[in-house]
Structures are given as C-alpha cells and as structure tokens.
Design a protein around this motif. Structure first.
Motif, PDB file in Angstrom:
ATOM      1  N   LEU A  97       4.386-109.776  12.697  1.00 18.04           N
ATOM      2  CA  LEU A  97       4.149-109.524  11.276  1.00 18.04           C
ATOM      3  C   LEU A  97       4.807-108.178  10.966  1.00 18.04           C
ATOM      4  CD1 LEU A  97       0.336-110.330  11.451  1.00 18.04           C
ATOM      5  CD2 LEU A  97       2.150-111.840  10.624  1.00 18.04           C
ATOM      6  N   PRO A  98       5.004-107.851   9.684  1.00 21.20           N
ATOM      7  CA  PRO A  98       5.618-106.546   9.385  1.00 21.20           C
ATOM      8  C   PRO A  98       4.819-105.388   9.994  1.00 21.20           C
ATOM      9  CG  PRO A  98       5.572-107.915   7.426  1.00 21.20           C
ATOM     10  CD  PRO A  98       4.784-108.651   8.468  1.00 21.20           C
ATOM     11  N   ARG A  99       3.479-105.493   9.954  1.00 24.57           N
ATOM     12  CA  ARG A  99       2.651-104.432  10.532  1.00 24.57           C
ATOM     13  C   ARG A  99       1.734-105.058  11.569  1.00 24.57           C
ATOM     14  NH1 ARG A  99      -0.325-101.158   6.352  1.00 24.57           N
ATOM     15  NH2 ARG A  99      -1.130-103.219   5.839  1.00 24.57           N
ATOM     16  N   LEU A 100       1.778-104.517  12.776  1.00 18.81           N
ATOM     17  CA  LEU A 100       1.100-105.161  13.895  1.00 18.81           C
ATOM     18  C   LEU A 100       0.757-104.141  14.976  1.00 18.81           C
ATOM     19  CD1 LEU A 100       0.344-108.020  14.910  1.00 18.81           C
ATOM     20  CD2 LEU A 100       2.634-108.179  15.897  1.00 18.81           C
ATOM     21  N   ALA A 101      -0.457-104.308  15.543  1.00 19.11           N
ATOM     22  CA  ALA A 101      -0.813-103.560  16.752  1.00 19.11           C
ATOM     23  C   ALA A 101      -0.905-104.566  17.896  1.00 19.11           C
ATOM     24  CB  ALA A 101      -2.146-102.836  16.555  1.00 19.11           C
ATOM     25  N   LEU A 102      -0.360-104.191  19.049  1.00 17.73           N
ATOM     26  CA  LEU A 102      -0.378-105.061  20.222  1.00 17.73           C
ATOM     27  C   LEU A 102      -1.162-104.359  21.322  1.00 17.73           C
ATOM     28  CD1 LEU A 102       0.763-107.526  21.893  1.00 17.73           C
ATOM     29  CD2 LEU A 102       2.584-105.939  22.614  1.00 17.73           C
ATOM     30  N   ALA A 103      -2.223-105.015  21.811  1.00 11.68           N
ATOM     31  CA  ALA A 103      -3.027-104.398  22.879  1.00 11.68           C
ATOM     32  C   ALA A 103      -2.720-105.035  24.226  1.00 11.68           C
ATOM     33  CB  ALA A 103      -4.517-104.551  22.570  1.00 11.68           C
ATOM     34  N   VAL A 104      -2.548-104.192  25.248  1.00 14.43           N
ATOM     35  CA  VAL A 104      -2.427-104.671  26.628  1.00 14.43           C
ATOM     36  C   VAL A 104      -3.584-104.091  27.427  1.00 14.43           C
ATOM     37  CG1 VAL A 104       0.086-104.991  26.575  1.00 14.43           C
ATOM     38  CG2 VAL A 104      -0.856-102.788  27.289  1.00 14.43           C
ATOM     39  N   GLY A 105      -4.086-104.862  28.390  1.00 15.56           N
ATOM     40  CA  GLY A 105      -5.312-104.493  29.079  1.00 15.56           C
ATOM     41  C   GLY A 105      -5.116-103.968  30.488  1.00 15.56           C
ATOM     42  N   ASN A 106      -6.228-103.808  31.151  1.00 19.64           N
ATOM     43  CA  ASN A 106      -6.278-103.307  32.522  1.00 19.64           C
ATOM     44  C   ASN A 106      -5.482-104.212  33.477  1.00 19.64           C
ATOM     45  OD1 ASN A 106      -7.964-103.656  35.289  1.00 19.64           O
ATOM     46  ND2 ASN A 106      -7.939-101.539  34.635  1.00 19.64           N
ATOM     47  N   VAL A 112      -1.278-100.579  21.949  1.00 24.39           N
ATOM     48  CA  VAL A 112      -2.614-100.103  22.311  1.00 24.39           C
ATOM     49  C   VAL A 112      -2.839-100.319  23.813  1.00 24.39           C
ATOM     50  CG1 VAL A 112      -5.091-100.435  21.934  1.00 24.39           C
ATOM     51  CG2 VAL A 112      -3.497-100.636  20.003  1.00 24.39           C
ATOM     52  N   LEU A 113      -3.185 -99.250  24.512  1.00 17.89           N
ATOM     53  CA  LEU A 113      -3.459 -99.332  25.945  1.00 17.89           C
ATOM     54  C   LEU A 113      -4.964 -99.410  26.137  1.00 17.89           C
ATOM     55  CD1 LEU A 113      -0.961 -96.586  27.215  1.00 17.89           C
ATOM     56  CD2 LEU A 113      -0.524 -98.970  26.561  1.00 17.89           C
ATOM     57  N   ASP A 114      -5.442-100.554  26.571  1.00 16.85           N
ATOM     58  CA  ASP A 114      -6.876-100.812  26.660  1.00 16.85           C
ATOM     59  C   ASP A 114      -7.320-100.831  28.122  1.00 16.85           C
ATOM     60  OD1 ASP A 114      -9.467-101.611  26.008  1.00 16.85           O
ATOM     61  OD2 ASP A 114      -8.940-103.737  26.065  1.00 16.85           O
ATOM     62  N   GLY A 115      -7.468 -99.628  28.705  1.00 13.20           N
ATOM     63  CA  GLY A 115      -7.919 -99.556  30.095  1.00 13.20           C
ATOM     64  C   GLY A 115      -6.806 -99.695  31.110  1.00 13.20           C
ATOM     65  N   VAL A 116      -5.583 -99.325  30.735  1.00  9.63           N
ATOM     66  CA  VAL A 116      -4.484 -99.345  31.714  1.00  9.63           C
ATOM     67  C   VAL A 116      -4.649 -98.124  32.612  1.00  9.63           C
ATOM     68  CG1 VAL A 116      -1.994 -99.478  32.052  1.00  9.63           C
ATOM     69  CG2 VAL A 116      -3.010-100.451  29.985  1.00  9.63           C
ATOM     70  N   GLN A 117      -4.693 -98.335  33.930  1.00 13.87           N
ATOM     71  CA  GLN A 117      -5.139 -97.247  34.799  1.00 13.87           C
ATOM     72  C   GLN A 117      -4.081 -96.641  35.706  1.00 13.87           C
ATOM     73  OE1 GLN A 117      -8.733 -98.851  36.440  1.00 13.87           O
ATOM     74  NE2 GLN A 117      -9.987 -97.884  34.853  1.00 13.87           N
TER      75      GLN A 117
END
Lengths: 250, 250
Positions: free
Chosen positions: A198-207, A113-118
């Motif tokens: 975990l078997p199912r996972l979302a990874l968020a990286v920020g700005n 997940v890209l959370d505000g990467v600019q």
C-alpha cells in the motif's frame, strides 16, 4: 582515563540508555560516523591502528573537529571493545533523538518493525537493508536487541547513522499507526505471498526462533510470507525482510 | 581419543579436504545432520550437553545407529569446537560427493555461484537462502570460504546437508555452462534491475568488499542489480542474493 572507563561502561545497555551514548568500533564504522550528522564525543586509539593508512586522516579529522582522542594500550583497548577485530579504534557518540513525529503525514511511508529480533548481526543487517531499500524508518520494539549495541552498530555498516532507526514501545507504535491510518503487515510463514504494498505500510518481522509476538500478530491486518522449499524451515530474518521490502516498495 | 584429535584437526581446511570429513556443531545442527542422508562418523559430547532435554534422544539415536559417541571434558570439547556456544555437542561427518553431473539436461535450472564470498556467516546464509528459494545448486568458486567450515555449517542451519552445494573450479563451471548452454548473470551494482530470469540460469555473487572477480565478470552475459538508496553502499550479499533469486525464480 575517563573516556576509557566510559567506553567500558557503554558495553552495558543500561549505561547506553542512561547516558544516551553508544560506541562505534572499527575504522570503517568510525569513518562513517564522522561523515554523519551524529555528535561524536571522543575516540580511543590503540597502537595497532597506526599500521593502517586510513588512521592518520581519521585522527586528523577528529583533531580538527575538536574531538578528544585518547591513546590507550592494546590491553586497555581490548577491555573496552566488543566486536571482533575492532582495528584499534572506537568512537563514543551521542544516540540521536528520533521518534515517530517526523513520519506523520507522509503520502508514502515504509516502516520496518523489529519485533523481538535478537541477533545483533541480524539487526544490523536489517537496518542496513531497510536503509538501502528506501524504508523511511526502522522501529525496534521491546524484546529486540538494543540498536546501539556495538555489534549492531558494526553490522549496520553506517546505516544507523543516517537511517531513521529508533526504539519504541508497542503502544507508541499502535497509537502512531492508528492516528495515521497506516496498516501493519506481519511476516509469518503462514501468510500469503504479497504482490504489492500500500502507499503507507509498516512491515513487522519477528524473533529468529519464535516469530512475531502475540501482540504484533493481533495488530497486523495481514500476514505475508515468501514461499520457500519444504526442506527449509525459514529464511534468515534479514533476507526475508529484504525480499518483502523489495516486493512491497511503494 | 582418536575422535577428539580428529575433530581438532578438522578445524583446518586442508585436513577437511584431505579426509573428506567435516564438523557440525550445536544441538540443532547435529539433529539436522542425523536427519539427513549424510554419513556421520562420530559424536563428541561434553557434560554441559546433558542439561538440555534434547540431548538424551539425540545420543540414543546415535547409539541406535551405531555412531560412536565420545564423552569428553568441557576443556577438551572447547579445544575442538569452532563456533560460539556449541552447546556441548559436535558431530564428525563425511563431506558428500557432489558435482555438476546431476544438474545436466534439466529443463529448469537455478545455480547460485559464490565468487570469493569470504564471511562464513554470509556463506551459510547464502546456502540456506538458495535452498529455501528453490535453487538446484550452490557452487563455491576458489576464493570463497570453505563450505564445510564449522561456522558455515552452523549458519546454513542444516541446508548444506540436503541442498546440492559444492566447491568447483572456475574452468569446471565455465565448461558446464558452455556444454549445457546455461547463461551466467552476475550481481553487480552497475547492473540493471532484472524483471525475470531465463528457464536455466546461474547467478554469481561476489566478494563482500571487491565484488565479482574479473574472470566471472567476463563470463557473465549480463550484470544485474537491485536498486538501492544512494546513502547505502551495498546490500548484504545474502540479502542481495535472496532478492535476486526471488525475482529470477523460474
């Protein structure tokens, strides 16, 4: 001349969204695009392209597939191109329709997940990294640069054309994670070093400057970080995501 | 005007090597430079800098330390600056004298070797990554972009000012590794996935397109790689180095 004015227009995000079209620049990127399942609308070719031995087969393939090729002057070409050294060729293609739907019900799942990467270069490298490290999808939340920006397309090195990358709202992401029972972990320097995922996972990286948004932070079940030397403020976001996706691989 | 013509001159690698000087551009980078032990020769400031609240303390610090500040017009500034949006400030500083010598005799050692890495953004990110992930040094072999190129300096985000990064010849590297009994591992897609490193290890990463040179390849005791999805040709070199340095940490 319609293809030229369309390419110029597509430098604006709003025009890309309204038309569901984007521009891919450079020989290599256009080759990757033509080899992908995406729908290519047309090509612009400037005289300088001819000097490259890859030009003739590329234009022949476009011709054979009934893709319009418009010859333009160098000056016209430059008026439409966005990236550095676009090598005299760009393609206009349709933004693929992608959503959370095909990701439902999978036993193993990795979403970046890209959370505000600019920075467009960072976002392109993130998509390339996610595709390389077996992630199922990359989701760009509002505040991130448009995935279909020409510089993102260029630096993704073709990964955008086959990797399931798409833009979505924060509520859409939240609803998908809740409905599927998928955990979100956030990359944040205050977090703990993860050993495994975990078997199912979302990874968020920020700005690049300010990190994760408050909304994503509150959605995250855990904050994770790669320990770094105290003299350095942070890792580059694509490098951090690469190490985390590798450590957390299912 | 000498400082302005010097800054312009330092855009060329030869001028940087002849003078042992380099240019750091942008407020953040100049702040990092002033906070480092490096010797700062002078600053150029354009009118646009004044708009930033960080400008006054930065110029005061330079003044207090007896560092010359030359006010120039926007046009003059642009004639000397290399990076995008250099924010109206650049500093000229002395290239630090660094060599293999302080690395001798260490019980634990990590050296990142850049073997023909050519993109300045990649090289800056590699130096930042090596510094963050506890590497003792980064060695740029001939064929790599100059470490003191303004774009490298900018994208290293200050890491070049404290991390032991320097240029060296292939023979120098070979002699140091032989004398110290340090193994060199090369990053190459044909290599095996490493599980852990040795106490003392040098890791070489190659050119963005063509990979490791024949010389480095023959020097390498082992080739290592991070497994990637078949649709993707390669990881970005800084992402690959980041994952490998993390996996191989002592």
């Amino acid at each position: 001349m319609r293809l030229l004015s369309l390419a110029r227009d597509l430098r604006r995000r709003r025009a890309r969204e309204r038309n569901a079209l984007f521009v891919a620049e450079g020989i290599r990127t256009v080759q990757e695009l033509l080899a992908s399942p995406l729908d290519v609308v047309g090509l612009l070719a400037a005289p300088k392209l001819e000097a490259d031995p890859r030009a003739a087969p590329l234009l022949e393939e476009a011709q054979a597939r009934g893709i319009a090729v418009l010859r333009v002057t160098e000056k016209e070409f430059r008026s439409a191109a966005e990236t550095e050294s676009p090598q005299g060729v760009l393609a206009i293609a349709r933004v693929p329709e992608r959503s959370f739907q095909p990701l439902a019900g999978r036993a193993k799942l990795r979403i970046l997940v890209l959370d505000g990467v600019q920075d467009p270069g960072n976002v392109g490298t993130l998509v390339r990294t996610a595709a390389a490290l077996w992630a199922d999808a990359t989701v760009a939340l509002p505040g991130s640069v448009d995935l279909w920006n020409a510089k993102v397309v260029r630096s993704a090195m073709g990964a955008l054309f086959h990797h399931h990358a798409f833009a979505a709202g924060a509520a859409e992401l939240r609803d998908f994670l809740a409905a599927e029972g998928v955990a979100l972990w956030g990359a944040d320097q205050s977090g703990q070093e993860p050993r495994a995922g975990l078997p199912r996972l979302a990874l968020a990286v920020g700005n690049e400057g300010s990190g994760l948004s408050a909304e994503t932070r509150s959605l995250a079940e855990r904050l994770v970080a790669i320990p770094i030397a105290p003299q350095v403020e942070s890792l580059n976001v694509a490098v951090a995501a690469g190490i985390l996706l590798y450590v957390l691989r299912p």
